[in-house]
Enzyme design. Structure first.
Site, PDB file in Angstrom:
ATOM      1  N   ASN A  10      -2.765  11.307   3.540  1.00  0.00           N
ATOM      2  CA  ASN A  10      -2.417  10.185   3.346  1.00  0.00           C
ATOM      3  C   ASN A  10      -3.233   9.529   2.514  1.00  0.00           C
ATOM      4  O   ASN A  10      -4.236   8.580   2.578  1.00  0.00           O
ATOM      5  CB  ASN A  10      -2.255   9.261   4.864  1.00  0.00           C
ATOM      6  CG  ASN A  10      -2.019   7.754   3.860  1.00  0.00           C
ATOM      7  OD1 ASN A  10      -0.946   7.891   3.527  1.00  0.00           O
ATOM      8  ND2 ASN A  10      -1.811   6.433   5.497  1.00  0.00           N
ATOM      9  N   LYS A  12      -2.563   6.697   0.504  1.00  0.00           N
ATOM     10  CA  LYS A  12      -2.801   5.407   0.632  1.00  0.00           C
ATOM     11  C   LYS A  12      -1.680   4.876  -0.783  1.00  0.00           C
ATOM     12  O   LYS A  12      -1.449   5.694  -1.903  1.00  0.00           O
ATOM     13  CB  LYS A  12      -3.563   4.247   1.536  1.00  0.00           C
ATOM     14  CG  LYS A  12      -3.552   5.363   2.752  1.00  0.00           C
ATOM     15  CD  LYS A  12      -4.446   3.907   3.109  1.00  0.00           C
ATOM     16  CE  LYS A  12      -4.814   4.688   4.862  1.00  0.00           C
ATOM     17  NZ  LYS A  12      -6.179   3.954   5.675  1.00  0.00           N
ATOM     18  N   HIS A  93       2.531   3.332   9.606  1.00  0.00           N
ATOM     19  CA  HIS A  93       1.340   3.519   9.869  1.00  0.00           C
ATOM     20  C   HIS A  93       0.837   1.742  10.217  1.00  0.00           C
ATOM     21  O   HIS A  93       1.480   0.282  10.075  1.00  0.00           O
ATOM     22  CB  HIS A  93       0.908   3.157   7.981  1.00  0.00           C
ATOM     23  CG  HIS A  93      -0.407   3.834   7.841  1.00  0.00           C
ATOM     24  ND1 HIS A  93      -1.809   2.575   7.997  1.00  0.00           N
ATOM     25  CD2 HIS A  93      -1.250   5.273   8.473  1.00  0.00           C
ATOM     26  CE1 HIS A  93      -2.873   3.391   8.299  1.00  0.00           C
ATOM     27  NE2 HIS A  93      -2.829   4.792   8.105  1.00  0.00           N
ATOM     28  N   GLU A  95      -1.467  -0.326   8.545  1.00  0.00           N
ATOM     29  CA  GLU A  95      -0.968  -1.296   7.052  1.00  0.00           C
ATOM     30  C   GLU A  95       0.729  -1.443   7.272  1.00  0.00           C
ATOM     31  O   GLU A  95       0.425  -2.520   6.826  1.00  0.00           O
ATOM     32  CB  GLU A  95      -1.447  -0.298   6.387  1.00  0.00           C
ATOM     33  CG  GLU A  95      -3.234  -0.092   6.582  1.00  0.00           C
ATOM     34  CD  GLU A  95      -3.553   0.991   5.783  1.00  0.00           C
ATOM     35  OE1 GLU A  95      -4.883   1.634   5.999  1.00  0.00           O
ATOM     36  OE2 GLU A  95      -2.987   1.546   5.066  1.00  0.00           O
ATOM     37  N   GLU A 169      -3.267   6.585  16.014  1.00  0.00           N
ATOM     38  CA  GLU A 169      -4.433   5.881  15.022  1.00  0.00           C
ATOM     39  C   GLU A 169      -4.800   4.315  15.451  1.00  0.00           C
ATOM     40  O   GLU A 169      -4.473   2.979  15.199  1.00  0.00           O
ATOM     41  CB  GLU A 169      -4.264   5.692  13.200  1.00  0.00           C
ATOM     42  CG  GLU A 169      -3.535   6.916  13.026  1.00  0.00           C
ATOM     43  CD  GLU A 169      -3.622   6.661  11.582  1.00  0.00           C
ATOM     44  OE1 GLU A 169      -4.270   7.457   9.980  1.00  0.00           O
ATOM     45  OE2 GLU A 169      -2.469   5.758  10.806  1.00  0.00           O
ATOM     46  N   GLY A 175     -10.020   3.581   8.212  1.00  0.00           N
ATOM     47  CA  GLY A 175     -11.076   3.154   6.888  1.00  0.00           C
ATOM     48  C   GLY A 175     -12.249   2.344   7.867  1.00  0.00           C
ATOM     49  O   GLY A 175     -13.035   1.735   6.681  1.00  0.00           O
ATOM     50  N   SER A 214     -11.074   7.843  10.802  1.00  0.00           N
ATOM     51  CA  SER A 214     -12.038   7.731   9.370  1.00  0.00           C
ATOM     52  C   SER A 214     -12.603   8.881  10.235  1.00  0.00           C
ATOM     53  O   SER A 214     -13.785   9.070  10.571  1.00  0.00           O
ATOM     54  CB  SER A 214     -12.880   6.795  10.284  1.00  0.00           C
ATOM     55  OG  SER A 214     -12.860   5.319   9.688  1.00  0.00           O
TER      56      SER A 214
END
Length: 256
Positions: A10, A12, A93, A95, A169, A175, A214
């Site tokens: 991904n 992003k 996701h 985010e 996730e 991240g 990560s």
């Protein structure tokens, strides 16, 4: 095919046409691992160019709208993703959930729209650190699975055909460099599996559950070998062939 390890990058909001060279390098290597399904979801601006540049791996979108078309400035429909060369979409996701206020019902509607357009889907779920510390991680994620996955009436054929995947996730690991303990990943994937079987019956046992958060060359082999882990959704480590290919290799050979 639905049981091959699924390694998805991904990108992003990263990438330019200059990064197509990295994608080509990843694609060449992906061809050497036929037992691994490899894919990249670049920004929408690069989907068409990436589709033309690669042949051995999938190309996907990072989101889609619930509607086929209309007055939705800045949005992209699933049909548009298909038109530009995508074959899958990532939905829900963390985010998107956090930055755009997406809830389970909206993610479900997007997932159903993507399937209707002919795309495969990866639906993301995961708990925050506060939720985990409060002992609510499994309950939160199970609820997200129930509320975010497409209905059995809509998705039965797609699930049976391996077109539906779930990505677990943990929000606190995305991240941050932190990775969930393998035993916690196994426990959560088992909880997700139970909800998938409750939703889709026996077909729910065929849905691949990816781990994300990560993932890198140093931890990929251990994570991918864990019980119930069907692949990985990779963020930063998917931006270069040097970082991404050891993860693909770990899926294909069992060692990084």
């Amino acid at each position: 095919m639905s049981h091959r390890p699924y390694i998805v990058g991904n990108w992003k909001m990263n990438g330019s046409r200059a990064m197509l060279a990295e994608a080509r390098a990843i694609d060449r290597a992906a061809g050497r691992y036929p037992d691994v399904q490899v894919a990249i979801a670049p920004p929408f601006t690069l989907i068409g160019a990436l589709r033309e540049a690669v042949s051995a791996m999938g190309v996907g979108g990072q989101d889609c709208h619930t509607e086929v078309k209309g007055a939705h400035t800045g949005d992209v429909s699933a049909a548009m993703l298909v038109d530009t060369g995508a074959d899958f979409a990532i939905l829900g996701h963390s985010e998107r959930r956090k930055d755009h206020g997406e809830n389970d019902a909206l993610v479900k509607a997007k997932a159903e729209a993507a399937l209707t357009a002919g795309l495969d889907i990866i639906v993301c779920v995961g708990e925050t650190l506060d939720q985990r510390d409060a002992g609510k991680a499994e309950a939160v994620v199970s609820s997200q699975v129930d509320g975010s996955l497409p209905s059995p009436e809509t998705a039965a054929e797609a699930v049976a055909a391996g077109k539906v995947a779930v990505a677990y996730e943990p929000v606190w690991a995305i991240g941050t460099g932190r990775v969930a303990a393998v035993e916690d990943v196994v426990t959560m994937h088992a909880a997700i599996r139970a909800r998938l079987v409750a939703l889709y019956g026996e077909s729910g046992s065929k849905v691949r559950i990816l781990y994300g958060g990560s993932v890198n060359s140093g931890n990929a082999a251990e994570l991918l070998a864990a019980d119930g882990v069907g692949g990985a959704l990779v963020g930063g480590a998917s931006l270069t062939a040097e970082a991404f290919l050891p993860i693909v290799a770990a899926a294909g050979t069992g060692e990084a």
